[in-house]
Design a protein around this motif. Sequence first.
Motif, short mmCIF file in Angstrom:
data_model
loop_
_atom_site.label_atom_id
_atom_site.label_comp_id
_atom_site.label_asym_id
_atom_site.label_seq_id
_atom_site.Cartn_x
_atom_site.Cartn_y
_atom_site.Cartn_z
N ASP A 272 -16.77 25.46 -17.96
CA ASP A 272 -16.36 26.73 -17.34
C ASP A 272 -14.85 26.94 -17.34
OD1 ASP A 272 -15.94 24.70 -15.55
OD2 ASP A 272 -16.85 25.71 -13.83
N ASP A 273 -14.09 26.05 -17.99
CA ASP A 273 -12.64 26.24 -18.09
C ASP A 273 -12.29 27.06 -19.32
OD1 ASP A 273 -11.75 25.08 -15.77
OD2 ASP A 273 -11.34 23.11 -16.64
N ASN A 274 -12.83 28.28 -19.39
CA ASN A 274 -12.51 29.21 -20.46
C ASN A 274 -12.39 30.59 -19.84
OD1 ASN A 274 -15.25 30.74 -20.83
ND2 ASN A 274 -15.80 28.55 -20.78
N LEU A 275 -11.73 31.51 -20.56
CA LEU A 275 -11.40 32.80 -19.97
C LEU A 275 -12.63 33.59 -19.55
CD1 LEU A 275 -9.06 34.61 -19.20
CD2 LEU A 275 -9.12 35.59 -21.50
N GLU A 276 -13.67 33.57 -20.38
CA GLU A 276 -14.88 34.34 -20.06
C GLU A 276 -15.52 33.85 -18.76
OE1 GLU A 276 -19.22 35.57 -22.02
OE2 GLU A 276 -17.77 34.41 -23.19
N SER A 277 -15.68 32.52 -18.66
CA SER A 277 -16.28 31.97 -17.44
C SER A 277 -15.38 32.17 -16.23
CB SER A 277 -16.56 30.47 -17.62
OG SER A 277 -17.61 30.26 -18.54
N LEU A 278 -14.06 32.07 -16.45
CA LEU A 278 -13.12 32.22 -15.34
C LEU A 278 -13.19 33.62 -14.72
CD1 LEU A 278 -10.00 30.29 -16.63
CD2 LEU A 278 -11.26 29.81 -14.52
N LYS A 279 -13.32 34.63 -15.56
CA LYS A 279 -13.42 36.00 -15.04
C LYS A 279 -14.64 36.12 -14.12
CE LYS A 279 -11.14 38.34 -18.93
NZ LYS A 279 -11.33 39.27 -20.08
N LYS A 280 -15.75 35.52 -14.53
CA LYS A 280 -16.97 35.57 -13.72
C LYS A 280 -16.79 34.76 -12.44
CE LYS A 280 -19.96 36.00 -17.79
NZ LYS A 280 -21.01 35.33 -18.61
N ARG A 281 -16.14 33.60 -12.55
CA ARG A 281 -15.95 32.74 -11.38
C ARG A 281 -15.05 33.41 -10.35
NH1 ARG A 281 -13.61 27.49 -13.88
NH2 ARG A 281 -13.56 26.76 -11.71
N ILE A 282 -13.99 34.07 -10.82
CA ILE A 282 -13.08 34.74 -9.88
C ILE A 282 -13.76 35.93 -9.22
CG2 ILE A 282 -10.97 36.13 -9.78
CD1 ILE A 282 -9.75 34.18 -11.82
N GLN A 283 -14.55 36.65 -9.99
CA GLN A 283 -15.30 37.77 -9.41
C GLN A 283 -16.28 37.26 -8.35
OE1 GLN A 283 -17.66 40.02 -12.22
NE2 GLN A 283 -17.92 41.74 -10.81
N THR A 284 -16.96 36.17 -8.66
CA THR A 284 -17.89 35.58 -7.70
C THR A 284 -17.15 35.11 -6.46
OG1 THR A 284 -19.41 34.85 -9.44
CG2 THR A 284 -19.55 33.71 -7.33
N TYR A 285 -16.00 34.49 -6.65
CA TYR A 285 -15.19 34.01 -5.52
C TYR A 285 -14.77 35.18 -4.62
CZ TYR A 285 -10.99 32.47 -3.06
OH TYR A 285 -10.03 32.23 -2.10
N ASN A 286 -14.25 36.24 -5.24
CA ASN A 286 -13.78 37.40 -4.46
C ASN A 286 -14.93 38.09 -3.71
OD1 ASN A 286 -11.07 37.09 -5.18
ND2 ASN A 286 -11.28 38.33 -7.02
N ASN A 287 -16.09 38.18 -4.38
CA ASN A 287 -17.22 38.89 -3.77
C ASN A 287 -17.97 38.07 -2.74
OD1 ASN A 287 -16.66 41.10 -5.40
ND2 ASN A 287 -18.21 40.58 -6.93
N ASP A 288 -18.10 36.77 -3.01
CA ASP A 288 -18.98 35.93 -2.19
C ASP A 288 -18.26 34.93 -1.29
OD1 ASP A 288 -21.10 37.22 -3.41
OD2 ASP A 288 -21.39 35.66 -4.91
N SER A 289 -17.19 34.31 -1.81
CA SER A 289 -16.54 33.23 -1.05
C SER A 289 -15.52 33.73 -0.05
CB SER A 289 -15.87 32.24 -2.02
OG SER A 289 -16.83 31.67 -2.89
N LEU A 290 -14.74 34.75 -0.41
CA LEU A 290 -13.74 35.26 0.53
C LEU A 290 -14.35 35.75 1.84
CD1 LEU A 290 -11.04 37.13 -1.62
CD2 LEU A 290 -10.78 35.05 -0.25
#
Length: 250
Positions: free
Chosen positions: A195-213
């Motif tokens: 998951d250390d690639n740009l495509e996965s990172l975009k999804k991970r950050i979106q998930t973090y902002n929507n779910d983790s924050l």
Amino acid sequence: MWRAFARLPRALECGPEVVQQQLTLTQHLPPHSNVRNFCRTYYRNKHNFQPIIMTSSAKPKVVFVLGGPGAGKGTQCSKIVDRFLFTHLSAGDLLREERSREGSEFGTLIEDYIRNGKIVPVDVTCSLLENAMKNSGKSLFLIDGFPRNQDNLDGWNRRMSEKVDMQFVLFFDCDDEVCVKRCLNRGQDGSGRSDDNLESLKKRIQTYNNDSLPIIKHFEGAGQVKKIDASPDADEVFSEVERTFLSRGF
């Protein structure tokens, strides 16, 4: 007191049973006092850096470590382990290990969730965390990257909240751009993470902002969050982390 301190080196030669008796004489001192730090450091150096295991019926103490991908959670957890003798349990690492374990019934499911930047079902993660805590035989834990959404929090409360003493949430706050750059550099350096690639990172950050924050804000509303600016270099960040742990008596 200093007479007792003078006897400690001899006690430390004997092993944890004797040193436990001697250290009880220093328990009223502050956790970061020179006497207690000396005792802890001497014993670790003498016995291959293994911490003294005190028998206790108290619940294990847990600190949740949260922050976006690339915020430096793993780096800081390693420093906390060295300084304060916590055991570091990374939810992500446990999931990746389970995914790679031969014969795992959850391997394919975990791989699909991780690769697509989604959060693995809570029962899987809680089971891995609970087993790791039991198998460690320790009592101080950093749980890194969990809980990441409301389902995680509900599952933890349902399965684990009565079994542990949650201390606080250590929140590493870092700009998305800095986090992405760190992760991409980590991938280029051979992290081996899918998951250390740009495509996965975009999804991970979106998930973090929507779910983790929202989960961090929930803990913040309960006065349980210790917020750390994770943008500076690792040593500067740890100086603030260290002050946080000392202020809580560790």
